[in-house]
Design a protein around this motif. Structure first.
Motif, PDB file in Angstrom:
ATOM      1  N   PHE A 128     -12.683  -9.418 -14.366  1.00  0.00           N
ATOM      2  CA  PHE A 128     -12.420  -8.048 -13.791  1.00  0.00           C
ATOM      3  C   PHE A 128     -13.235  -7.640 -12.546  1.00  0.00           C
ATOM      4  O   PHE A 128     -12.530  -7.088 -11.583  1.00  0.00           O
ATOM      5  N   GLY A 129     -14.286  -8.737 -12.260  1.00  0.00           N
ATOM      6  CA  GLY A 129     -14.960  -8.747 -11.043  1.00  0.00           C
ATOM      7  C   GLY A 129     -13.715  -9.445  -9.770  1.00  0.00           C
ATOM      8  O   GLY A 129     -13.603  -9.132  -8.732  1.00  0.00           O
ATOM      9  N   ALA A 130     -13.284 -10.714 -10.401  1.00  0.00           N
ATOM     10  CA  ALA A 130     -12.245 -11.160  -9.493  1.00  0.00           C
ATOM     11  C   ALA A 130     -11.395 -10.393  -9.147  1.00  0.00           C
ATOM     12  O   ALA A 130     -10.683 -10.317  -8.258  1.00  0.00           O
ATOM     13  N   MET A 131     -10.806  -9.357 -10.103  1.00  0.00           N
ATOM     14  CA  MET A 131      -9.608  -8.512 -10.123  1.00  0.00           C
ATOM     15  C   MET A 131      -9.786  -7.687  -8.929  1.00  0.00           C
ATOM     16  O   MET A 131      -9.132  -6.911  -8.526  1.00  0.00           O
ATOM     17  N   HIS A 132     -10.940  -7.211  -8.850  1.00  0.00           N
ATOM     18  CA  HIS A 132     -11.632  -6.205  -7.915  1.00  0.00           C
ATOM     19  C   HIS A 132     -11.828  -6.858  -6.420  1.00  0.00           C
ATOM     20  O   HIS A 132     -12.525  -6.271  -5.629  1.00  0.00           O
ATOM     21  N   GLY A 133     -11.854  -8.335  -6.436  1.00  0.00           N
ATOM     22  CA  GLY A 133     -12.057  -8.963  -5.200  1.00  0.00           C
ATOM     23  C   GLY A 133     -13.680  -9.038  -4.963  1.00  0.00           C
ATOM     24  O   GLY A 133     -14.242  -8.906  -3.881  1.00  0.00           O
ATOM     25  N   VAL A 134     -14.530  -8.887  -6.013  1.00  0.00           N
ATOM     26  CA  VAL A 134     -16.056  -9.073  -5.777  1.00  0.00           C
ATOM     27  C   VAL A 134     -16.586 -10.587  -5.732  1.00  0.00           C
ATOM     28  O   VAL A 134     -16.036 -11.458  -6.410  1.00  0.00           O
ATOM     29  N   GLU A 135     -17.343 -10.856  -4.700  1.00  0.00           N
ATOM     30  CA  GLU A 135     -17.637 -12.132  -4.438  1.00  0.00           C
ATOM     31  C   GLU A 135     -18.673 -12.601  -5.429  1.00  0.00           C
ATOM     32  O   GLU A 135     -19.182 -11.684  -5.945  1.00  0.00           O
ATOM     33  N   LYS A 136     -18.622 -13.926  -5.613  1.00  0.00           N
ATOM     34  CA  LYS A 136     -19.112 -14.449  -6.645  1.00  0.00           C
ATOM     35  C   LYS A 136     -20.695 -14.293  -6.831  1.00  0.00           C
ATOM     36  O   LYS A 136     -21.125 -13.824  -8.032  1.00  0.00           O
ATOM     37  N   ALA A 137     -21.478 -14.619  -5.712  1.00  0.00           N
ATOM     38  CA  ALA A 137     -22.813 -14.137  -5.782  1.00  0.00           C
ATOM     39  C   ALA A 137     -23.303 -12.824  -6.224  1.00  0.00           C
ATOM     40  O   ALA A 137     -24.075 -12.451  -7.004  1.00  0.00           O
ATOM     41  N   ALA A 138     -22.453 -11.832  -5.384  1.00  0.00           N
ATOM     42  CA  ALA A 138     -22.679 -10.328  -5.851  1.00  0.00           C
ATOM     43  C   ALA A 138     -22.283 -10.002  -7.428  1.00  0.00           C
ATOM     44  O   ALA A 138     -22.927  -9.244  -8.009  1.00  0.00           O
ATOM     45  N   LEU A 139     -21.244 -10.619  -7.701  1.00  0.00           N
ATOM     46  CA  LEU A 139     -20.941 -10.653  -9.053  1.00  0.00           C
ATOM     47  C   LEU A 139     -21.851 -10.907 -10.042  1.00  0.00           C
ATOM     48  O   LEU A 139     -22.327 -10.503 -11.135  1.00  0.00           O
ATOM     49  N   ALA A 140     -22.541 -12.375  -9.785  1.00  0.00           N
ATOM     50  CA  ALA A 140     -23.474 -12.847 -10.793  1.00  0.00           C
ATOM     51  C   ALA A 140     -24.749 -11.884 -10.746  1.00  0.00           C
ATOM     52  O   ALA A 140     -25.233 -11.688 -11.833  1.00  0.00           O
TER      53      ALA A 140
END
Lengths: 259, 368
Positions: free
Chosen positions: A118-130
């Motif tokens: 869902f992070g990817a579906m909202h376009g959140v960057e990987k580092a920020a997501l982690a």
């Protein structure tokens, strides 16, 4: 941060549903169309919790579904962070987090996988997501269940997972439909504490509920919804007039409701 | 990024569930075992046969049949005659194996045909018929069968079995597509997990394509399994020598594969649309069952109605079956195959568009 910055503005929202023969039979009614929301106008401001209070069938969930762009209003419009739910639904979905019991998570996946998805579906960057995953999983005690399939989680843990996934993209506006429904007292406390924390962080929250104590505990402003219309709206103290429950039932009976 | 996330999720779901993988690959293994066993049974080594065959008219095909018999260790004694009725009586009485009647100027005329008269109740006669039919099939010749004392399934012979191969491929392809698509689209809609995706900022078209594309790839695995099962068991099934199988060149196999690859996304997208429309997996299964029957009717048309004509390229599924029949008969209908692939892919694009519209329609997505 701007004081009293209007972040949600609903203008004359209307929604009518066509009842199927089956629904007519269940509800023992001959009416073909049901007005769920009838000319709803209200505003919510940055850094406050706005509560929509009303009985079942008052139009709370329909209103929240319109605000979250899952359904379109028949008339009227609403603006979230300045984006129209009618003309820019995709932009609206970028700035909101919506949580309702109708939205489910696939039991096959783990909280860890779903958070990333869902992070990817909202376009959140990987580092920020982690970083956000570490923070939220730790905050809600999900980290030790991160690798467990959702279908094997307890109801309370599932609710927490749903909550953190709905705000994976750190939205400006959080919309909750009955946020504490079905939760045990511990989980309910965790959720309400987090809503207060979100408010302190400057987020705006719109929630629907039929629990007076929840409104009194959390909400800055409240709208009392009866039969799809706002019967009262404003700051909690103004609307409640010292006793929210008594005020509510006075309005309810004034609108022809019977106990 | 959002589109890729959707695709990855579908693949992850499939490749981390052993049951799904087994369900998908099992048809190919079943086809391989089934055809191999059937082929063994059909073509069990027996004593050398000596066929006595009456011949009315002549053709190079007779020579090819004799060569094929020779490769199997059998022999053909040609009995030239002009009296077809007397020859027919001898076949009926078991004094001759079969009667072949070639139309006038058979080799030169594109409308030429062969009548095969054989006795389905006689093993040697049936064996000759199977051999002749297989050879004529591979040479792409038109022939009709007149059978005496037709007694049962044996009389269907190799010709029908060859025609049925594309039908079986379509059935297995449809099953492969159904098993993953129903669950992924109708199942997710029913459980409310699709709505969770709809509330993200991903475009509806990306969500539609993010479902259909990986599901088509996964279904393709099932289809390829079926295709390989069919292709690998074909030598045993046909009971022909490898020399004759050489007639199926690279392009025959390539075009069959291409046709399958066009039918898979078509069926996946169609089932996805039906699943998105349905309120539950049960409802979607019922609709999809009807679609499968419709596909079967189309393929049966191709099996039992000869020389359908070029209009079939416009009919999805049927176009692929007809083209595959031609390819399996040893012909190389390139334009027919390519147009069929084009039609199927164009229709797939239409279904993707329809699904995109459906994902945006609240009555379909959230209607009670």
């Amino acid at each position: 941060m701007q004081e009293h910055e209007e972040i949600v503005r609903a203008e004359n929202l209307k929604k009518t549903f066509t009842l199927s023969k089956k629904q007519q039979k269940i509800e023992r009614t001959g009416e073909r169309r049901r007005v769920a929301v009838d000319g709803l106008t209200f505003s919510a401001y940055r850094g406050e919790i706005y509560g929509l209070l009303g009985p079942n069938g008052a139009g709370k969930t329909t209103t929240l579904r319109m605000l979250s762009t899952l359904i379109r209003p028949d008339a009227g419009d609403a603006f979230l962070c300045g984006h129209s739910i009618v003309k820019e639904p995709q932009r609206v979905r970028d700035v909101i987090g919506f949580m309702t019991s109708d939205l489910k998570l696939e039991g096959f996946f783990t909280p860890d996988y779903l958070f990333d998805f869902f992070g990817a579906m909202h376009g959140v960057e990987k580092a920020a997501l982690a970083a956000r995953k570490r923070e939220l999983f730790s905050r809600f005690g999900i980290d030790q269940f991160a690798g467990v399939q959702v279908k094997n989680l307890s109801t309370g843990m599932l609710q927490k997972v749903s909550l953190v996934i709905s705000i994976v993209h750190d939205p400006e506006i959080v919309i909750f439909d009955e946020p504490t429904n079905g939760l045990d007292v511990i989980t309910a406390k965790t959720v309400t504490d987090f809503l207060e924390e979100l408010r302190r962080m400057g987020k705006s929250i719109i929630l629907s509920t039929h629990i007076f104590s929840l409104v009194e505990k959390l909400c800055d402003r409240v709208g009392i919804l009866l039969n799809g219309k706002l019967a009262a709206e404003g700051a909690l103290e103004t609307v409640a007039q010292g006793d929210l429950e008594r005020t509510f039932f006075a309005l309810y009976e004034g609108k022809g409701g019977t106990l | 990024m959002k589109f890729l996330a959707l695709i990855k999720k579908e693949f992850y779901r499939f490749f981390h569930d052993p049951r799904l993988i087994v369900t998908m690959l099992l048809p190919g293994i079943v086809i391989f075992l089934l055809y191999s066993v059937l082929g063994e049974e059909f073509n069990r080594e027996e004593e050398a046969r000596q066929y006595r065959v009456y011949l009315v008219g002549d053709s190079a095909a007779a020579e090819a049949i004799a060569d094929a018999a020779k490769e199997n260790g059998d022999g053909v004694e040609w009995l030239y005659t002009d009296d077809a009725s007397a020859a027919r009586e001898e076949v009926r009485d078991g004094k001759a194996s079969a009667l072949l009647v070639f139309s006038e100027n058979f080799d030169a005329s594109p409308a030429g045909h062969v009548d095969i008269v054989y006795d389905a109740s006689d093993e040697t006669s049936t064996a000759f018929y199977s051999l002749a039919a297989a050879v004529l099939n591979i040479y792409g010749m038109r022939f009709t069968v007149t059978a005496e004392s037709v007694t049962g399934a044996e009389a269907l012979g190799m010709q029908v079995l060859c025609n049925i191969l594309p039908l079986l491929i379509v059935v297995f392809v449809f099953s492969a597509c159904m098993s993953v698509t129903l669950e992924s689209v109708a199942g997710e809609k029913e459980r409310g997990t699709l709505a969770t995706v709809l509330v993200t900022s991903a475009k509806r078209s990306h969500i539609a394509l993010g479902k259909i594309f990986p599901l088509a790839c996964i279904s393709m695995l099932g289809a390829l399994s079926s295709f390989l099962g069919t292709a690998l068991s074909m030598p045993k099934f046909m009971g022909l020598s490898l020399n004759m199988l050489g007639t199926y060149g690279f392009w025959n196999y390539f075009l069959i594969l291409l046709l399958i690859m066009s039918v898979v996304p078509l069926i996946v997208s169609l089932i996805a649309v039906v699943s998105a429309y349905s309120k539950s997996v049960k409802e979607a299964s019922a609709y999809t069952g009807m679609l499968m029957i419709l596909s079967l009717v189309l393929t049966l048309v191709a099996v039992f109605v000869p020389a359908l004509g070029n209009w079939t390229v416009a009919i999805p599924v049927l176009n692929a079956v007809v083209a595959m029949q031609g390819l399996l008969a040893g012909a190389l209908p390139v334009w027919q195959s390519l147009v069929s692939v084009g039609v199927n892919l164009a229709l797939t694009a239409v279904f993707v568009f329809v699904m995109t519209m459906m994902l945006s329609d609240e009555r379909i997505m959230f209607g009670k």
